[in-house]
Design an enzyme around this catalytic site. Structure first.
Site, PDB file in Angstrom:
ATOM      1  N   ARG A  90       0.783  -1.126   0.015  1.00  0.00           N
ATOM      2  CA  ARG A  90      -0.030  -0.111   0.071  1.00  0.00           C
ATOM      3  C   ARG A  90       0.996   1.290   0.109  1.00  0.00           C
ATOM      4  O   ARG A  90       1.816   1.382   0.725  1.00  0.00           O
ATOM      5  CB  ARG A  90      -1.028   0.070   1.341  1.00  0.00           C
ATOM      6  CG  ARG A  90      -2.016  -1.208   1.172  1.00  0.00           C
ATOM      7  CD  ARG A  90      -3.226  -0.914   1.944  1.00  0.00           C
ATOM      8  NE  ARG A  90      -4.008   0.129   1.799  1.00  0.00           N
ATOM      9  CZ  ARG A  90      -4.873   0.672   2.200  1.00  0.00           C
ATOM     10  NH1 ARG A  90      -5.282   0.133   3.603  1.00  0.00           N
ATOM     11  NH2 ARG A  90      -5.787   1.567   1.770  1.00  0.00           N
ATOM     12  N   GLN A 201     -15.719   1.869   5.733  1.00  0.00           N
ATOM     13  CA  GLN A 201     -14.949   1.695   7.115  1.00  0.00           C
ATOM     14  C   GLN A 201     -15.588   2.386   8.095  1.00  0.00           C
ATOM     15  O   GLN A 201     -15.555   1.903   9.538  1.00  0.00           O
ATOM     16  CB  GLN A 201     -13.616   2.352   6.738  1.00  0.00           C
ATOM     17  CG  GLN A 201     -12.423   1.592   6.001  1.00  0.00           C
ATOM     18  CD  GLN A 201     -12.656   2.180   4.680  1.00  0.00           C
ATOM     19  OE1 GLN A 201     -13.525   2.711   4.224  1.00  0.00           O
ATOM     20  NE2 GLN A 201     -11.332   2.037   3.975  1.00  0.00           N
ATOM     21  N   ASP A 242      -3.006   9.228   7.312  1.00  0.00           N
ATOM     22  CA  ASP A 242      -2.224   8.193   6.629  1.00  0.00           C
ATOM     23  C   ASP A 242      -0.791   8.731   6.454  1.00  0.00           C
ATOM     24  O   ASP A 242       0.367   7.922   6.298  1.00  0.00           O
ATOM     25  CB  ASP A 242      -2.740   7.353   5.409  1.00  0.00           C
ATOM     26  CG  ASP A 242      -3.949   6.783   5.939  1.00  0.00           C
ATOM     27  OD1 ASP A 242      -5.032   7.551   5.948  1.00  0.00           O
ATOM     28  OD2 ASP A 242      -3.932   5.573   6.043  1.00  0.00           O
TER      29      ASP A 242
HETATM   30  O1  MRU Z   1      -7.819   2.762   3.490  1.00  0.00           O
HETATM   31  P1  MRU Z   1      -7.580   2.322   4.912  1.00  0.00           P
HETATM   32  O2  MRU Z   1      -8.906   2.032   5.560  1.00  0.00           O
HETATM   33  O3  MRU Z   1      -6.451   1.855   5.485  1.00  0.00           O
HETATM   34  O4  MRU Z   1      -7.726   3.815   5.428  1.00  0.00           O
HETATM   35  C1  MRU Z   1      -7.633   4.122   6.889  1.00  0.00           C
HETATM   36  C2  MRU Z   1      -7.692   5.710   7.152  1.00  0.00           C
HETATM   37  O5  MRU Z   1      -7.666   6.274   6.040  1.00  0.00           O
HETATM   38  C3  MRU Z   1      -7.556   6.047   8.415  1.00  0.00           C
HETATM   39  O6  MRU Z   1      -8.173   7.293   8.666  1.00  0.00           O
HETATM   40  C4  MRU Z   1      -6.215   6.323   8.615  1.00  0.00           C
HETATM   41  O7  MRU Z   1      -5.269   5.272   8.574  1.00  0.00           O
HETATM   42  C5  MRU Z   1      -5.877   6.756  10.074  1.00  0.00           C
HETATM   43  S1  MRU Z   1      -5.744   5.425  11.059  1.00  0.00           S
HETATM   44  C6  MRU Z   1      -5.444   5.562  12.476  1.00  0.00           C
END
Ligand code: MRU
Length: 365
Positions: A90, A201, A242
């Site tokens: 990722r 999510q 992220d």
């Molecule tokens: O694609 P994801 O579900 O991994 O994205 C997660 C997010 O965007 C969260 O807001 C981010 O990782 C912050 S985690 C504490």
């Protein structure tokens, strides 16, 4: 956090110490299953397919993936191969690269025969530090919520996007940690949970977490936030990140930027909560320089959920044949961010603000 009265972390070593167990987030909220990761390939697939997700958690999973790889090949070439495989899973969350760089540096200094054991110990240290950081973020952020509650004299309505709760970290979460700490301390908190298309999510994971912990919340369609802010229904927004640049630009789940624009227009404070491992000290301009993951069109064209018979089913929702784009993250410029909540305290989203909290890192960049 507790599920059915039992405390869980999202990732932990198996009893034999040769594998790790994770909560399979692709099965939530309708099933709570653990999955065993026993090889480099298992770890890489779990991150890519989002069995585990959330920036801090994929960093910790990558560190354990490197440890699992050391049991297969602990040579220099083995370290290189494992890091390349895991880093490619990722691209946006910097925690992944941060954890790999940190663990690999420890391994390269050690004799090959010791690397297997050392790698597991380092991954466990990174996991423990993540828990401590998130707990501290919770304390600092809860003070903001307590202050709003005192001034308002009533329930604090917080809007959050995606899942930046304990499922996205090892425990506690980033954006949700202040909410858990405040709720546990008796501060009245209610959370508006953006559903967070395309993968939902918010609807699936954040709602599951808040419900399990007994925090009052309401799931809203992604498009509802601006309306609620216009009508005074939101006291503050808290999101995770992220990757955050040295100048305070906050990259987070797609749709975060639109919430920040609406918050700015309605003078609603907008906070990003994140640990030091999310800050990319090498970048200044997040919009220009942060790589944005483009994910499978099927996440937009299809939805998965539970039918009335209890079966899990996937259905198509987009007109067949229409082209689809699926950027997974966006960048909120620092000027729209009221403050950054870290394990060291709250600072302005600016080079000076971040450098004030992390003087040692700023000088090293
Ligand atoms: O694609 P994801 O579900 O991994 O994205 C997660 C997010 O965007 C969260 O807001 C981010 O990782 C912050 S985690 C504490």
């Amino acid at each position: 956090m507790k599920i059915d009265g039992r405390h869980y972390r999202t990732i932990f070593p198996d009893a034999d110490g040769r594998a790790v167990l994770v909560i399979d987030q692709t099965r939530l909220p309708f099933a709570f299953d653990l999955k065993r990761l026993a090889s480099l390939t298992d770890a890489a697939v779990a991150i890519r397919t989002m069995v585990v997700r959330g920036a801090p958690l994929i960093g910790v999973t990558a560190a354990y993936g490197l440890a699992l790889a050391m049991a297969e090949d602990a040579s220099e070439a083995g370290i290189d191969r494992a890091c390349a495989t895991l880093a490619a899973t990722r691209p946006t969350a910097i925690n992944l690269r941060w954890a790999l760089d940190r663990a690999a540096a420890v391994l390269r200094r050690a004799p090959q025969a010791d690397r297997d054991e050392l790698a597991f110990a380092e991954a466990a240290r990174i996991a423990d530090e993540d828990v401590a950081s998130c707990r501290a973020i919770g304390e600092h952020g809860a003070a903001i919520l307590a202050d709003i509650a005192a001034r308002k004299g009533g329930t604090v309505n917080v809007l959050t996007h995606c899942n930046a709760g304990w499922l996205a970290t090892v425990d506690w979460g980033t954006a949700l940690a202040p909410i858990y700490v405040a709720h546990d301390a008796g501060v009245p908190v209610h959370v508006y949970v953006d559903e967070t298309r395309p993968r939902n999510q918010g609807a699936a994971l954040t709602a599951f977490e808040l419900h399990a912990h007994g925090v009052p919340h309401t799931v809203i369609a992604d498009n509802a936030g601006g309306h609620l802010m216009q009508h005074g229904e939101v006291d503050c927004c808290i999101v995770g990140s992220d990757r955050t640049t040295a100048s305070g630009d906050v990259c987070n789940k797609i749709g975060t930027y639109l919430k920040a624009l609406a918050a700015s227009d309605n003078r609603v404070p907008f906070y990003a909560a994140l640990p030091f491992s999310t800050i990319d000290w090498t970048l200044e301009d997040g919009v220009r320089d942060i790589p944005i993951e483009e994910r499978d069109a099927r996440e937009v064209t299809h939805l998965t959920g539970r039918t009335e018979t209890g079966a899990i089913a996937t259905v198509q929702v987009v007109s067949p044949g229409s082209p689809v784009a699926n950027p997974a993250f966006d960048v909120t410029p620092a000027r729209l961010v009221t403050g950054i909540i870290t394990e060291r305290g709250v600072c302005a989203a600016s080079p000076e603000g971040l450098a004030g909290l992390y003087p040692e890192r700023r000088r090293a960049a």
